[in-house]
Scaffold this motif. Sequence first.
Motif, PDB file in Angstrom:
ATOM      1  N   LEU A 308      40.556  24.457  19.979  1.00 29.96           N
ATOM      2  CA  LEU A 308      39.344  23.653  20.040  1.00 29.96           C
ATOM      3  C   LEU A 308      39.393  22.664  21.200  1.00 29.96           C
ATOM      4  O   LEU A 308      38.396  22.037  21.526  1.00 29.96           O
ATOM      5  CB  LEU A 308      39.159  22.872  18.736  1.00 29.96           C
ATOM      6  CG  LEU A 308      38.960  23.692  17.463  1.00 29.96           C
ATOM      7  CD1 LEU A 308      38.929  22.787  16.257  1.00 29.96           C
ATOM      8  CD2 LEU A 308      37.661  24.480  17.544  1.00 29.96           C
ATOM      9  N   ARG A 340      33.937  10.957  19.337  1.00 32.63           N
ATOM     10  CA  ARG A 340      32.561  11.385  19.120  1.00 32.63           C
ATOM     11  C   ARG A 340      32.499  12.298  17.893  1.00 32.63           C
ATOM     12  O   ARG A 340      31.592  12.195  17.078  1.00 32.63           O
ATOM     13  CB  ARG A 340      32.072  12.132  20.358  1.00 32.63           C
ATOM     14  CG  ARG A 340      30.595  12.373  20.376  1.00 32.63           C
ATOM     15  CD  ARG A 340      30.271  13.403  21.419  1.00 32.63           C
ATOM     16  NE  ARG A 340      30.511  12.914  22.767  1.00 32.63           N
ATOM     17  CZ  ARG A 340      29.547  12.387  23.518  1.00 32.63           C
ATOM     18  NH1 ARG A 340      28.342  12.267  23.055  1.00 32.63           N
ATOM     19  NH2 ARG A 340      29.821  11.998  24.744  1.00 32.63           N
ATOM     20  N   LEU A 393      36.980  29.154  12.290  1.00 34.23           N
ATOM     21  CA  LEU A 393      36.455  28.313  13.362  1.00 34.23           C
ATOM     22  C   LEU A 393      37.097  28.691  14.701  1.00 34.23           C
ATOM     23  O   LEU A 393      36.422  28.777  15.730  1.00 34.23           O
ATOM     24  CB  LEU A 393      36.723  26.842  13.033  1.00 34.23           C
ATOM     25  CG  LEU A 393      36.159  25.799  14.004  1.00 34.23           C
ATOM     26  CD1 LEU A 393      34.651  25.942  14.112  1.00 34.23           C
ATOM     27  CD2 LEU A 393      36.508  24.392  13.555  1.00 34.23           C
ATOM     28  N   TRP A 400      32.848  32.406  21.375  1.00 35.66           N
ATOM     29  CA  TRP A 400      31.945  31.588  22.189  1.00 35.66           C
ATOM     30  C   TRP A 400      32.476  31.439  23.614  1.00 35.66           C
ATOM     31  O   TRP A 400      31.735  31.524  24.576  1.00 35.66           O
ATOM     32  CB  TRP A 400      31.792  30.223  21.517  1.00 35.66           C
ATOM     33  CG  TRP A 400      31.002  29.239  22.317  1.00 35.66           C
ATOM     34  CD1 TRP A 400      29.651  29.199  22.478  1.00 35.66           C
ATOM     35  CD2 TRP A 400      31.515  28.141  23.078  1.00 35.66           C
ATOM     36  NE1 TRP A 400      29.291  28.146  23.272  1.00 35.66           N
ATOM     37  CE2 TRP A 400      30.416  27.472  23.652  1.00 35.66           C
ATOM     38  CE3 TRP A 400      32.803  27.649  23.315  1.00 35.66           C
ATOM     39  CZ2 TRP A 400      30.559  26.356  24.442  1.00 35.66           C
ATOM     40  CZ3 TRP A 400      32.947  26.527  24.103  1.00 35.66           C
ATOM     41  CH2 TRP A 400      31.835  25.886  24.659  1.00 35.66           C
ATOM     42  N   ARG A 401      33.760  31.251  23.714  1.00 31.64           N
ATOM     43  CA  ARG A 401      34.352  31.086  25.036  1.00 31.64           C
ATOM     44  C   ARG A 401      34.198  32.376  25.847  1.00 31.64           C
ATOM     45  O   ARG A 401      33.931  32.343  27.032  1.00 31.64           O
ATOM     46  CB  ARG A 401      35.834  30.720  24.925  1.00 31.64           C
ATOM     47  CG  ARG A 401      36.046  29.289  24.492  1.00 31.64           C
ATOM     48  CD  ARG A 401      37.403  28.763  24.934  1.00 31.64           C
ATOM     49  NE  ARG A 401      37.850  27.662  24.103  1.00 31.64           N
ATOM     50  CZ  ARG A 401      37.348  26.428  24.169  1.00 31.64           C
ATOM     51  NH1 ARG A 401      36.400  26.139  25.018  1.00 31.64           N
ATOM     52  NH2 ARG A 401      37.808  25.488  23.367  1.00 31.64           N
TER      53      ARG A 401
ATOM     54  N   PHE C 247      30.988  24.652  13.916  1.00 31.67           N
ATOM     55  CA  PHE C 247      30.863  25.056  15.314  1.00 31.67           C
ATOM     56  C   PHE C 247      29.553  24.548  15.903  1.00 31.67           C
ATOM     57  O   PHE C 247      29.525  24.008  17.006  1.00 31.67           O
ATOM     58  CB  PHE C 247      30.936  26.586  15.407  1.00 31.67           C
ATOM     59  CG  PHE C 247      30.670  27.131  16.772  1.00 31.67           C
ATOM     60  CD1 PHE C 247      31.633  27.027  17.763  1.00 31.67           C
ATOM     61  CD2 PHE C 247      29.451  27.731  17.072  1.00 31.67           C
ATOM     62  CE1 PHE C 247      31.377  27.524  19.029  1.00 31.67           C
ATOM     63  CE2 PHE C 247      29.198  28.215  18.333  1.00 31.67           C
ATOM     64  CZ  PHE C 247      30.160  28.110  19.319  1.00 31.67           C
ATOM     65  N   LEU C 249      27.834  21.997  15.011  1.00 29.94           N
ATOM     66  CA  LEU C 249      27.903  20.550  15.225  1.00 29.94           C
ATOM     67  C   LEU C 249      28.716  20.217  16.476  1.00 29.94           C
ATOM     68  O   LEU C 249      28.350  19.349  17.265  1.00 29.94           O
ATOM     69  CB  LEU C 249      28.524  19.887  13.995  1.00 29.94           C
ATOM     70  CG  LEU C 249      28.559  18.363  14.029  1.00 29.94           C
ATOM     71  CD1 LEU C 249      28.166  17.793  12.688  1.00 29.94           C
ATOM     72  CD2 LEU C 249      29.907  17.821  14.435  1.00 29.94           C
ATOM     73  N   LEU C 250      29.816  20.947  16.664  1.00 28.98           N
ATOM     74  CA  LEU C 250      30.658  20.680  17.834  1.00 28.98           C
ATOM     75  C   LEU C 250      29.881  20.952  19.117  1.00 28.98           C
ATOM     76  O   LEU C 250      29.990  20.223  20.100  1.00 28.98           O
ATOM     77  CB  LEU C 250      31.922  21.547  17.796  1.00 28.98           C
ATOM     78  CG  LEU C 250      32.879  21.296  16.625  1.00 28.98           C
ATOM     79  CD1 LEU C 250      34.110  22.187  16.759  1.00 28.98           C
ATOM     80  CD2 LEU C 250      33.295  19.845  16.553  1.00 28.98           C
ATOM     81  N   ILE C 251      29.087  22.019  19.109  1.00 26.22           N
ATOM     82  CA  ILE C 251      28.290  22.348  20.288  1.00 26.22           C
ATOM     83  C   ILE C 251      27.249  21.262  20.521  1.00 26.22           C
ATOM     84  O   ILE C 251      27.054  20.774  21.629  1.00 26.22           O
ATOM     85  CB  ILE C 251      27.610  23.726  20.096  1.00 26.22           C
ATOM     86  CG1 ILE C 251      28.670  24.823  20.075  1.00 26.22           C
ATOM     87  CG2 ILE C 251      26.580  23.972  21.184  1.00 26.22           C
ATOM     88  CD1 ILE C 251      29.273  25.152  21.410  1.00 26.22           C
ATOM     89  N   GLU C 253      27.295  18.208  19.709  1.00 28.64           N
ATOM     90  CA  GLU C 253      27.876  16.967  20.197  1.00 28.64           C
ATOM     91  C   GLU C 253      28.508  17.135  21.570  1.00 28.64           C
ATOM     92  O   GLU C 253      28.930  16.161  22.179  1.00 28.64           O
ATOM     93  CB  GLU C 253      28.935  16.460  19.212  1.00 28.64           C
ATOM     94  CG  GLU C 253      28.355  15.984  17.896  1.00 28.64           C
ATOM     95  CD  GLU C 253      27.405  14.807  18.083  1.00 28.64           C
ATOM     96  OE1 GLU C 253      27.755  13.894  18.848  1.00 28.64           O
ATOM     97  OE2 GLU C 253      26.306  14.827  17.504  1.00 28.64           O
ATOM     98  N   VAL C 255      31.382  18.499  22.442  1.00 28.38           N
ATOM     99  CA  VAL C 255      32.810  18.241  22.580  1.00 28.38           C
ATOM    100  C   VAL C 255      33.610  19.515  22.850  1.00 28.38           C
ATOM    101  O   VAL C 255      34.781  19.453  23.164  1.00 28.38           O
ATOM    102  CB  VAL C 255      33.398  17.526  21.341  1.00 28.38           C
ATOM    103  CG1 VAL C 255      32.870  16.115  21.267  1.00 28.38           C
ATOM    104  CG2 VAL C 255      33.109  18.294  20.083  1.00 28.38           C
ATOM    105  N   LEU C 256      32.946  20.660  22.693  1.00 35.85           N
ATOM    106  CA  LEU C 256      33.651  21.901  23.034  1.00 35.85           C
ATOM    107  C   LEU C 256      33.400  22.177  24.503  1.00 35.85           C
ATOM    108  O   LEU C 256      32.263  22.125  24.961  1.00 35.85           O
ATOM    109  CB  LEU C 256      33.112  23.070  22.197  1.00 35.85           C
ATOM    110  CG  LEU C 256      33.682  23.240  20.798  1.00 35.85           C
ATOM    111  CD1 LEU C 256      33.061  24.456  20.164  1.00 35.85           C
ATOM    112  CD2 LEU C 256      35.176  23.346  20.824  1.00 35.85           C
ATOM    113  N   ARG C 257      34.438  22.412  25.220  1.00 29.88           N
ATOM    114  CA  ARG C 257      34.217  22.721  26.633  1.00 29.88           C
ATOM    115  C   ARG C 257      35.287  23.663  27.113  1.00 29.88           C
ATOM    116  O   ARG C 257      36.237  23.940  26.436  1.00 29.88           O
ATOM    117  CB  ARG C 257      34.162  21.460  27.470  1.00 29.88           C
ATOM    118  CG  ARG C 257      35.345  20.526  27.244  1.00 29.88           C
ATOM    119  CD  ARG C 257      35.107  19.205  27.942  1.00 29.88           C
ATOM    120  NE  ARG C 257      34.114  18.413  27.218  1.00 29.88           N
ATOM    121  CZ  ARG C 257      33.687  17.221  27.644  1.00 29.88           C
ATOM    122  NH1 ARG C 257      34.121  16.743  28.747  1.00 29.88           N
ATOM    123  NH2 ARG C 257      32.817  16.531  26.947  1.00 29.88           N
TER     124      ARG C 257
END
Lengths: 409, 653, 257
Positions: A308, A340, A393, A400-401, C247, C249-251, C253, C255-257
């Motif tokens: 993550l 965050r 997850l 997604w990546r 997932f 929510l993370l997108i 916000e 914070v996933l990059r």
Amino acid sequence: MSDIIRRDPRAEWIARNRLHPLHASMQKAETSWMGPNGIVRKNPHVIAAGFVGPAGLKRIDRSGAQQGTVGKRSNASVEVQLPLHIIEQPAFHICVVPDMVGGRLSSHDKDLLGLARKLAGDSGAVVAVIFGEDKEGAFDTAGVDRLLRVQGDAFDGYAPEARVLALSAVESQLAPRHWLLPDSRTGGGELGRRLAAKLGERPATRVWQVAGEQAIGRAGSGQQDIQRALPRLILAAAECAEPVSDTRHEVRLLELAEKVAHSLPRVEDLGPVAVDPAQIPMAEAEFILSGGNGVKDWKMFHQAAIALGATEGASRVAVDDGFMPRNRQVGATGTWVTARVYLAVGISGAIQHLQGIGACDKVVAVNMDPGCDMIKRADLSVIGDSAAILAALMERVATWRQEGKRDAA
Amino acid sequence: MLNTLLPILLFAALTLAVIGAAKRFFMWRRGRPAKVDWIGGLLKMPRRYLVDLHHVVERDKYMSKTHVATAGGFVLAAVLAIVVHGFGLHNRILGFALLAATVLMFTGALFVAKRRLNPPSRLSKGPWMRLPKSLLMFAASFFIATLPVAGILPPDFGGWVLAIILAVGVAWGVSELFLGMTWGGPMKHAFAGALHLAWHRRAERFGGGRSTGLKALDLNDPKAPLGVEKPTDFTWNQLLGFDACVQCGKCEAMCPAFAAGQPLNPKKLIQDMVIGLAGGNDANFAGSPYPGKPLGEHSGGPHQPIVDLNGKALVDAETLWSCTTCRACVEECPMMIEHVDAIVDMRRHLTLEKGSTPNKGAEVLENLIATDNPGGFNPGGRLNWAADLNLPLLADKGETDVLFWVGDGAFDMRNQRTLRAFVTILKAADVDFAVLGLEERDSGDVARRLGDEATFQHLARRNIATLTKYRFKRIVSCDPHSFHVLKNEYGALGGNYQVLHHSTFIEELVRKGSLNLGQSKAASVTYHDPCYLGRYNGEYEAPRAVLKAIGIEVKEMERSGFRSRCCGGGGGAPITDIPGKQRIPDMRMVDIKETGAELVAVGCPQCTAMLEGVVAPRPEIKDIAELVAEVLIEATEVAAKRPAAKRELAEVQ
Amino acid sequence: MTDLNIVALVSVGAHPTSARPRRAEQDARAVELGLRLAGQNLQLLHAGDPQAEALRGYLGMGLEQLDVLEQPEGADALPLLVDYLQGSRTQLVLTGSQAETGEGSGMLPFLLAERLGWPMVVGLAEVEKVENGVAQVLQALPRGQRRRLKVRLPCVASVDNAAPVARQSAFGPARRGQIEAHEVTVVDDTLLAEASLQPAKPRPKRLKVIKAKTGAERMKAATAKASGGGGQILKDVSPQEGAEAIFKLLIEEGVLR
């Protein structure tokens, strides 16, 4: 396009065919979905709205098979064209140097452009000065009247000295009424101050409001505000103004009249250094994956943190039990965090822990016990086995990546 | 022949013992000066020994009787032997008396030997295993040598063979018991112990007194050392006290940090100080080491630093920071040695001179300096917990019966429940009370235990200055730490107050009948004595009486009262957080669970926090104030009257 | 440790919640970095009031002396510092990123570098090595990232909160340390005449402005459930569904990059 409602047999067929690549896009107006409390909700109105059959009669199909023609399939191009704001002969320029994190305008940049737009009024032009390549496709709706691309190897990477020289060239060419830079840690704060020192301007920093001819910014350690006449150079904080949303702008390209003087950089960029995400101080971390007593598989927990890209945190118990080092403890007795997103796995939420995450924006809880205090605090809670959820997850993020890579390619 | 040999042996041994004593005395005197009552102390010594010390020893009946027989027999035998054999006063009555004394001593020594057959781990081995043999040898030799004096045997019985055997026996006996006393043998405890009792640094402890407040450092003298860096920085009578240690290990057996596997053993610490006093290393220490720290790696001397932050010296810093200052060791010590004082003295040096308070220590101290509370909360939020309670402020009233000292628990959401419960009680009993509100500051307890005497004194002086502005009869606090500091440690800085713990105050209200109480529904309850209430201030009864008054029968833990085990929250231990094998609160929770109680009553915010930190399932934890507030019966009449009365008051104002 | 001539510029800070004077957090980190690099050779320099108690907080870190260019409050520190540093053999000037009192614009290190004609490094985290008058350093980036830079000495470097945490300030050395005041000519700062300081106003959280183009959209915006107040709880869902919700929510916000 005519307003007559027509059946689209092909769309209906695609909607029924789950293997069709466009299947998902044809699923319109959901008739049932998962509600906020985990209960399946149905929208009788969508069903009752029915559709007008070929004979001109209203038909209601409760089987849920009426997707293809529900409502009017509005075309994407129907989107309203925002009015184009044209400034032919600008009376003055407002120069904005956006951060362009990842080659795109950040929300901070857009706020700044909004502020620039406000300062430019009807007669001024907002000039965005950007360095190197960009991926931004929406300069027009962000409020950029003129775009000045400064390109060249000298400006790539971390090259604040070269960039300041380029901005000085812009200064002598356009003599902008205001310079606006984001007061951010991602470059703007530094570049703006360097520019200020170079130009001999005293900037207003950490500006969060510009009202009339006055700028209000934070002073000292943030306990005070400083109000002063609006200077030429403004380093503005995020949300200093509303971003542009009502108009489109020309994005007319400008060129630098003269080549930027080249000088030997005194600060040389040797490139980024690999940093172990586990070493990032927690107080600084933006995204924390925190484990507690409910985590049984710590190896997988660490893997999840890597997958993550999250910084690891822990509850006191996990630290006491020796699964995590002491400097990873979150809470009133450990570190106060300001992430965050705080993803708490298997943490029941002792009061000291909840105090320590008080400043977090979004808290996500994964826990077996639906009655625990963490869930009362969390914005999103998933009840279930933490290992299985983390595994799912990780998988979801991995796909997604991959998609992201495909998009980029 | 014995008649010539014995006096020579005796007087030679005595002379050497006196030389040794002088040498030892000057060794102690290398410490810093301390005010003692030289003559008075010596005069009071026998009473202190026979009464005060005996009370402590008496907790272990076996050892108490053994010691009375052995030591009593020895003192008597030694005196008589000098008279009879040394000065050759061959009186028959004296002979019989000497015989009786040696028999008494022999009997005692047999029990000492029995204890040593399979000694518990807390006892030191090494030379201490030899001691019962030496005692037996001394007693037996003098017994036989005295038989002729008593006329039981003919004067020349046994000839020179026996004479030589006896001479050897006597030589062994007197070297252990006379020479060993002053030259560092196990019997040193008798000599140093006696003088330690005479010139004890807390003479108030004798005669049933209590002296638990830490002693203040003189910060106005820039030349005075800030705490203890090297052994000679201790006051000389502290050094003397270390020398009095009998290595019985009672402290070790009670120490929560030792039990938790943290690197602290109070007995070893005191012995390390003795090593520091004389110089050397700890390879010959014959007891349990600090957990996780092998013997033989540490050494020191009187003028060498005790702690080396970058390497190894006499003691590692983490040993000092493991202590919870629970005073269980001091309470148990039959020699009345002051372990906690010594630890805090050494911590003072580490904090004030080296700036090396570990882990969160530095942050907490910085917060205390900048915000007057250890959490770094905005001092303006100190009364937020009571925003809806309409508490009377002392600044408005100027005068009150009871000053409710809230403590830093005001910033802790859990403790606020206790505080609110106590306010309910105060209001229900119509107590005339007030709070200082924003004028209150941290009492300085944590700063002081962390060795930051400067911050403590700064906080204390400002608190005292605030308190001087107002008139109040008593201070009541829900926090035993504030209670202790206000009661026992502000005095040295000029603040003398009558301070009560809330349990004592509630008990008083109950006795006066000011509270209309129902019966608690709590089924099975145990009570955890906070160290700073119990051992530090001797309050064991009031909390139990309050619980009894609300119909709770306390299921006592095995370790309760003065033997209560610390929760692990004192002395800044949760802040310095030295790792061990297990956690102290977890061990205490095991104690609690053993009683089968479903609820544990506490009287301290630290204990509450530490015990609630134990992973569920575990018994519930409630403060006494909460338990009492739950069963308050607000009589309808009273309730009906009171608001009216209040409104009237408001109108008058 | 290197034998660099290092000067750490220190100021009087203010505690973020109580606003009481203290050693400034970032300046203390600069001193810490300096101590690690130069040990006792580190020179502390302050422009302001030599009587300020908070300055002793720096001495408490184990330094014997602190030099103060004496000037009243509201004076401009820059010319004094430029004069002082120009005449010295300083190779590295360390300072915090911004002051905790007054304007706190964070301009001082930049102006100093500009006036002295020295390069400037922002967010210094570590000095790796110094060779031939060139230092190889690590620069701190947001989110704990690091960048390696080469910089020519002498230079000015500012540190932020990513630099190593300052060691504890101990009472003993703080009390013993010497504060050496130097008399200098005072230059007034003009800003304070025209600007005003006031207690910080809390900034309201930005509302989600919904630009509704149709009546239906306006209706939807008006009736949508306000965010906050009780989170969403997913019970009896498959791990995949749960993961999907997280997932999303993370997108959202970012914070996933």
